[in-house]
Design a protein around this motif. Structure first.
Motif, PDB file in Angstrom:
ATOM      1  N   PRO A  11       7.626   5.860   9.045  1.00 32.35           N
ATOM      2  CA  PRO A  11       6.443   5.027   9.429  1.00 32.35           C
ATOM      3  C   PRO A  11       5.404   5.379   8.281  1.00 32.35           C
ATOM      4  CG  PRO A  11       7.049   6.039  11.371  1.00 32.35           C
ATOM      5  CD  PRO A  11       7.957   6.835  10.062  1.00 32.35           C
ATOM      6  N   SER A  12       4.792   4.237   7.901  1.00 33.38           N
ATOM      7  CA  SER A  12       3.950   4.338   6.630  1.00 33.38           C
ATOM      8  C   SER A  12       2.298   4.903   6.833  1.00 33.38           C
ATOM      9  CB  SER A  12       3.884   2.736   6.029  1.00 33.38           C
ATOM     10  OG  SER A  12       2.681   2.765   5.179  1.00 33.38           O
ATOM     11  N   ASN A  13       2.060   5.561   5.767  1.00 31.51           N
ATOM     12  CA  ASN A  13       0.674   6.028   5.700  1.00 31.51           C
ATOM     13  C   ASN A  13       0.276   5.128   4.454  1.00 31.51           C
ATOM     14  OD1 ASN A  13      -1.888   6.933   4.737  1.00 31.51           O
ATOM     15  ND2 ASN A  13      -1.106   8.954   4.494  1.00 31.51           N
ATOM     16  N   PRO A  14      -0.315   3.882   4.234  1.00 39.20           N
ATOM     17  CA  PRO A  14      -1.601   4.106   5.144  1.00 39.20           C
ATOM     18  C   PRO A  14      -1.461   2.761   6.318  1.00 39.20           C
ATOM     19  CG  PRO A  14      -2.081   2.668   3.425  1.00 39.20           C
ATOM     20  CD  PRO A  14      -0.698   3.240   3.151  1.00 39.20           C
ATOM     21  N   THR A  15      -0.308   2.263   6.480  1.00 35.34           N
ATOM     22  CA  THR A  15      -0.186   1.131   7.126  1.00 35.34           C
ATOM     23  C   THR A  15       0.294   1.051   8.720  1.00 35.34           C
ATOM     24  OG1 THR A  15       1.913   0.390   6.401  1.00 35.34           O
ATOM     25  CG2 THR A  15      -0.127  -0.235   4.902  1.00 35.34           C
ATOM     26  N   GLY A  16       1.000   2.209   8.890  1.00 37.42           N
ATOM     27  CA  GLY A  16       1.643   2.232   9.912  1.00 37.42           C
ATOM     28  C   GLY A  16       2.886   1.327  10.262  1.00 37.42           C
ATOM     29  N   SER A  17       3.191   0.596   9.242  1.00 38.06           N
ATOM     30  CA  SER A  17       4.365  -0.191   9.294  1.00 38.06           C
ATOM     31  C   SER A  17       5.457   0.651   9.362  1.00 38.06           C
ATOM     32  CB  SER A  17       4.617  -1.086   8.157  1.00 38.06           C
ATOM     33  OG  SER A  17       3.472  -2.126   8.149  1.00 38.06           O
ATOM     34  N   VAL A  18       6.915   0.225   9.934  1.00 35.78           N
ATOM     35  CA  VAL A  18       7.924   0.868  10.182  1.00 35.78           C
ATOM     36  C   VAL A  18       9.149  -0.025   9.714  1.00 35.78           C
ATOM     37  CG1 VAL A  18       9.619   1.927  11.835  1.00 35.78           C
ATOM     38  CG2 VAL A  18       7.149   2.174  11.957  1.00 35.78           C
ATOM     39  N   TYR A  19      10.061   0.438   8.834  1.00 32.39           N
ATOM     40  CA  TYR A  19      11.075  -0.256   8.265  1.00 32.39           C
ATOM     41  C   TYR A  19      12.219  -0.145   9.503  1.00 32.39           C
ATOM     42  CZ  TYR A  19       9.374  -0.928   3.466  1.00 32.39           C
ATOM     43  OH  TYR A  19       8.791  -1.057   2.439  1.00 32.39           O
ATOM     44  N   ASP A  63      -8.690   0.221  -2.110  1.00 35.67           N
ATOM     45  CA  ASP A  63      -8.075   0.332  -3.397  1.00 35.67           C
ATOM     46  C   ASP A  63      -7.535   1.691  -3.678  1.00 35.67           C
ATOM     47  OD1 ASP A  63     -10.195  -1.679  -4.229  1.00 35.67           O
ATOM     48  OD2 ASP A  63     -11.627  -0.415  -3.560  1.00 35.67           O
ATOM     49  N   ALA A  64      -7.917   2.836  -3.212  1.00 30.48           N
ATOM     50  CA  ALA A  64      -6.966   3.945  -3.307  1.00 30.48           C
ATOM     51  C   ALA A  64      -5.728   3.904  -3.154  1.00 30.48           C
ATOM     52  CB  ALA A  64      -7.633   5.074  -2.587  1.00 30.48           C
ATOM     53  N   PHE A  65      -5.399   3.166  -2.003  1.00 25.65           N
ATOM     54  CA  PHE A  65      -3.734   3.051  -1.538  1.00 25.65           C
ATOM     55  C   PHE A  65      -3.180   1.671  -2.291  1.00 25.65           C
ATOM     56  CE2 PHE A  65      -6.598   4.703   1.946  1.00 25.65           C
ATOM     57  CZ  PHE A  65      -5.808   5.929   2.364  1.00 25.65           C
ATOM     58  N   GLY A  66      -3.746   1.138  -2.995  1.00 22.78           N
ATOM     59  CA  GLY A  66      -3.372   0.186  -3.986  1.00 22.78           C
ATOM     60  C   GLY A  66      -3.276  -1.179  -3.356  1.00 22.78           C
ATOM     61  N   ASP A  67      -4.299  -1.431  -2.457  1.00 16.11           N
ATOM     62  CA  ASP A  67      -4.271  -2.778  -1.579  1.00 16.11           C
ATOM     63  C   ASP A  67      -5.585  -2.816  -1.423  1.00 16.11           C
ATOM     64  OD1 ASP A  67      -4.635  -4.977  -0.037  1.00 16.11           O
ATOM     65  OD2 ASP A  67      -2.842  -4.622   0.945  1.00 16.11           O
ATOM     66  N   PRO A  68      -6.488  -3.632  -2.326  1.00 18.82           N
ATOM     67  CA  PRO A  68      -7.864  -3.780  -2.346  1.00 18.82           C
ATOM     68  C   PRO A  68      -8.318  -4.725  -1.365  1.00 18.82           C
ATOM     69  CG  PRO A  68      -6.972  -4.888  -4.414  1.00 18.82           C
ATOM     70  CD  PRO A  68      -5.690  -4.149  -3.706  1.00 18.82           C
ATOM     71  N   ALA A  69      -7.582  -5.076  -0.676  1.00 16.02           N
ATOM     72  CA  ALA A  69      -8.038  -6.120   0.424  1.00 16.02           C
ATOM     73  C   ALA A  69      -8.153  -5.598   1.842  1.00 16.02           C
ATOM     74  CB  ALA A  69      -6.923  -7.393   0.681  1.00 16.02           C
ATOM     75  N   CYS A  70      -7.683  -4.349   1.990  1.00 14.71           N
ATOM     76  CA  CYS A  70      -7.835  -3.861   3.180  1.00 14.71           C
ATOM     77  C   CYS A  70      -8.702  -2.286   3.073  1.00 14.71           C
ATOM     78  CB  CYS A  70      -6.522  -3.506   3.606  1.00 14.71           C
ATOM     79  SG  CYS A  70      -5.389  -4.911   3.745  1.00 14.71           S
ATOM     80  N   PHE A  71      -8.797  -1.762   4.457  1.00 16.66           N
ATOM     81  CA  PHE A  71      -9.271  -0.482   4.395  1.00 16.66           C
ATOM     82  C   PHE A  71      -8.544   0.149   5.448  1.00 16.66           C
ATOM     83  CE2 PHE A  71     -11.803  -2.156   7.259  1.00 16.66           C
ATOM     84  CZ  PHE A  71     -12.299  -1.647   8.349  1.00 16.66           C
ATOM     85  N   ARG A  72      -8.690   1.635   5.343  1.00 14.10           N
ATOM     86  CA  ARG A  72      -7.769   2.571   6.463  1.00 14.10           C
ATOM     87  C   ARG A  72      -8.860   3.052   7.373  1.00 14.10           C
ATOM     88  NH1 ARG A  72      -4.327   7.959   5.112  1.00 14.10           N
ATOM     89  NH2 ARG A  72      -6.362   8.782   5.621  1.00 14.10           N
ATOM     90  N   MET A  73      -8.329   3.306   8.782  1.00 13.99           N
ATOM     91  CA  MET A  73      -8.951   3.891   9.433  1.00 13.99           C
ATOM     92  C   MET A  73      -7.880   4.950  10.227  1.00 13.99           C
ATOM     93  SD  MET A  73     -11.559   1.407  11.641  1.00 13.99           S
ATOM     94  CE  MET A  73     -10.435   0.041  11.619  1.00 13.99           C
ATOM     95  N   PRO A 117       0.868  -1.045   0.048  1.00 15.24           N
ATOM     96  CA  PRO A 117      -0.103  -0.109  -0.086  1.00 15.24           C
ATOM     97  C   PRO A 117       0.973   1.227   0.101  1.00 15.24           C
ATOM     98  CG  PRO A 117      -0.746  -1.493   1.622  1.00 15.24           C
ATOM     99  CD  PRO A 117       0.806  -2.085   1.298  1.00 15.24           C
ATOM    100  N   TYR A 118       0.335   2.337  -0.622  1.00 15.08           N
ATOM    101  CA  TYR A 118       0.990   3.533  -0.877  1.00 15.08           C
ATOM    102  C   TYR A 118       0.118   4.639  -0.346  1.00 15.08           C
ATOM    103  CZ  TYR A 118      -1.354   2.819  -5.213  1.00 15.08           C
ATOM    104  OH  TYR A 118      -2.149   2.759  -6.178  1.00 15.08           O
ATOM    105  N   TRP A 119       0.460   5.896  -0.121  1.00 13.29           N
ATOM    106  CA  TRP A 119      -0.143   6.907   0.081  1.00 13.29           C
ATOM    107  C   TRP A 119      -0.975   7.443  -1.382  1.00 13.29           C
ATOM    108  CZ3 TRP A 119       1.611  12.777  -0.532  1.00 13.29           C
ATOM    109  CH2 TRP A 119       0.766  13.484   0.039  1.00 13.29           C
ATOM    110  N   VAL A 120      -1.965   7.746  -1.388  1.00  5.20           N
ATOM    111  CA  VAL A 120      -2.902   8.032  -2.486  1.00  5.20           C
ATOM    112  C   VAL A 120      -2.016   8.876  -3.533  1.00  5.20           C
ATOM    113  CG1 VAL A 120      -5.103   7.377  -1.532  1.00  5.20           C
ATOM    114  CG2 VAL A 120      -4.262   9.739  -1.597  1.00  5.20           C
ATOM    115  N   SER A 121      -1.344   9.834  -3.105  1.00  6.20           N
ATOM    116  CA  SER A 121      -0.819  11.030  -4.124  1.00  6.20           C
ATOM    117  C   SER A 121       0.295  10.681  -4.891  1.00  6.20           C
ATOM    118  CB  SER A 121      -0.701  12.202  -3.276  1.00  6.20           C
ATOM    119  OG  SER A 121      -1.960  12.775  -2.971  1.00  6.20           O
ATOM    120  N   TYR A 122       1.036   9.593  -4.230  1.00  2.25           N
ATOM    121  CA  TYR A 122       2.451   9.107  -4.938  1.00  2.25           C
ATOM    122  C   TYR A 122       2.241   8.799  -6.507  1.00  2.25           C
ATOM    123  CZ  TYR A 122       4.373   8.695  -0.051  1.00  2.25           C
ATOM    124  OH  TYR A 122       4.935   8.841   1.285  1.00  2.25           O
ATOM    125  N   PRO A 123       1.346   7.856  -6.917  1.00  4.92           N
ATOM    126  CA  PRO A 123       1.331   7.466  -8.224  1.00  4.92           C
ATOM    127  C   PRO A 123       0.740   8.682  -8.979  1.00  4.92           C
ATOM    128  CG  PRO A 123       0.078   5.918  -6.802  1.00  4.92           C
ATOM    129  CD  PRO A 123       0.587   6.976  -5.822  1.00  4.92           C
TER     130      PRO A 123
END
Length: 398
Positions: free
Chosen positions: A173-181, A364-374, A123-129
């Motif tokens: 840290p990631s928008n939309p997932t909160g993951s941190v490398y 879908d907007a973040f490139g991962d149609p299996a999830c949703f963001r809160m 997943p990515y932030w909607v504006s990157y692509p």
């Protein structure tokens, strides 16, 4: 027949702003909507920063500023990077813009030619692509889904690189997932990048201080990477200053000069008063940052525990930012009480808004149609009530 430019035809509207607008319209009709669609701290800007802005007005900081920002602010940012990140940048390697969003777009427009490829993990932030498309580039999406904690592996990165690859966009840290490398994960990606000449990484670190796993790690720290990295950051998230519109890049001077040339033609320097407020945010006490981080961590723990209690949702534990990105694909194909079929995450988000009165954003907007963001940048009470509503309306699907 008159029509807009081809460039605009290529762009999609922002899904997050669209959902936020729809929830605002419902609120205006008197409907009690809990808005978890927008990534914005619910805290007010700390008082000492507001005082600095008032003082700047009294001291007549009301003229045009230099295009790259006031020298004092760029010096304050350089000191912050040295103090917090052990990265040495001079003020001439820093450019201040109208929010980190402009900083990202400046970088893409300055580096990407038509036909160049830009690797974006999903997943990515909607504006990157969309920004890549605006520059005439080609977004190359690398799927990094739920099962790998939403993080791209070095092998995936290597496989995606072609002779046309110019840039990689990494958000941690990631928008939309909160993951941190982690440091090790970033170092492994850096080794891949350094094998390829003229390949750069845009490191979006706007959520740097909203981190629940210890010290923030920047990909610019590794040998050879400072010349390849464009760090994007700003005051919006850490200091609850979204509306002040101050972001920056720290990058090799030739890239900064390019972005300066671009910015000089279409916005010039950012708001003078906001710059003085941001400068004081960086040079004064950082207690407010830690207080807000602790509140976000408490809310993270709360929303994760409540989401795990909802049958059908799969939940990972975000390590930073203020988003939860649960997997919801088990609900696809189910039917709402009024006979509609939930075909995808956008349908699910619309159902949650219309029936549960909770605004979220489909994956879908973040490139991962299996999830949703809160977004859990809201009160504990709102989180509890929102999750109660979501559990209730998801339980009505058949």
């Amino acid at each position: 027949m008159a029509q807009l430019s081809d460039r605009l035809q290529r762009l999609a509207p922002s899904a997050t702003l669209a959902m936020s607008q729809k929830s605002s319209e419902m609120k205006a009709q008197g409907i009690d909507v809990i808005n978890m669609s927008v990534g914005e701290p619910d805290f007010n800007t700390p008082d000492h920063i507001k005082q600095a802005a008032k003082l700047a007005i009294d001291e007549n900081f009301s003229k045009y500023s230099p295009v790259p920002g006031y020298p004092d602010l760029r010096q304050a940012i350089a000191r912050k990077l040295e103090r917090e990140n052990q990265l040495h940048y001079t003020p001439s390697e820093i450019l201040v813009s109208n929010g980190a969003k402009q900083s990202v777009c400046n970088t893409v427009m300055a580096l990407v030619n038509p036909g160049d490829e830009v690797i974006i993990p999903a997943p990515y932030w909607v504006s990157y692509p969309q920004m890549v498309l605006l520059a005439g580039g080609t977004p190359v999406i690398v799927e990094a889904g739920f099962d790998q904690n939403f993080k791209m592996t070095p092998a995936q990165l290597e496989a995606a690189i072609t002779p046309r690859t110019r840039l990689i966009i990494l958000c941690s840290p990631s928008n939309p997932t909160g993951s941190v490398y982690s440091k090790d994960e970033l170092e492994a990606l850096a080794k891949v990048i350094l094998k390829h000449d003229d390949l750069f990484v845009l490191a979006d670190e706007i959520y740097e201080h909203i981190n629940y796993v210890g010290k923030h790690q920047s990909i610019a720290q590794f040998d050879g990477m400072k010349e390849r990295a464009i760090i994007v950051n700003g005051v919006s998230k850490a200091y609850a200053m979204t509306g002040w519109r101050i972001g920056y890049i720290a990058a090799p001077e030739w890239i900064v000069k390019g972005c300066n040339k671009l910015q000089g033609q279409y916005t010039s320097g950012p708001c003078s008063v906001s710059q003085k407020a941001a400068e004081f945010a960086y040079v004064s006490s950082q207690e407010c940052v830690e207080e807000m981080r602790q509140a976000f961590e408490r809310r993270r723990n709360l929303i994760v525990s409540l989401a795990k209690d909802i049958p059908g949702l799969e939940v990972n534990v975000p390590e930073g930012a203020f988003y939860l990105f649960p997997k919801c694909s088990s609900f696809y194909g189910k039917q709402t009480p009024d006979g509609k079929i939930i075909a995808n995450s956008t349908d699910l988000a619309m159902y949650l808004l219309e029936k549960g009165h909770v605004a979220t954003v489909g994956g879908d907007a973040f490139g991962d149609p299996a999830c949703f963001r809160m977004s859990y940048a809201t009160s504990d009470e709102n989180i509890r009530e929102a999750m109660r509503r979501i559990k209730d309306v998801l339980g009505q699907l058949q």
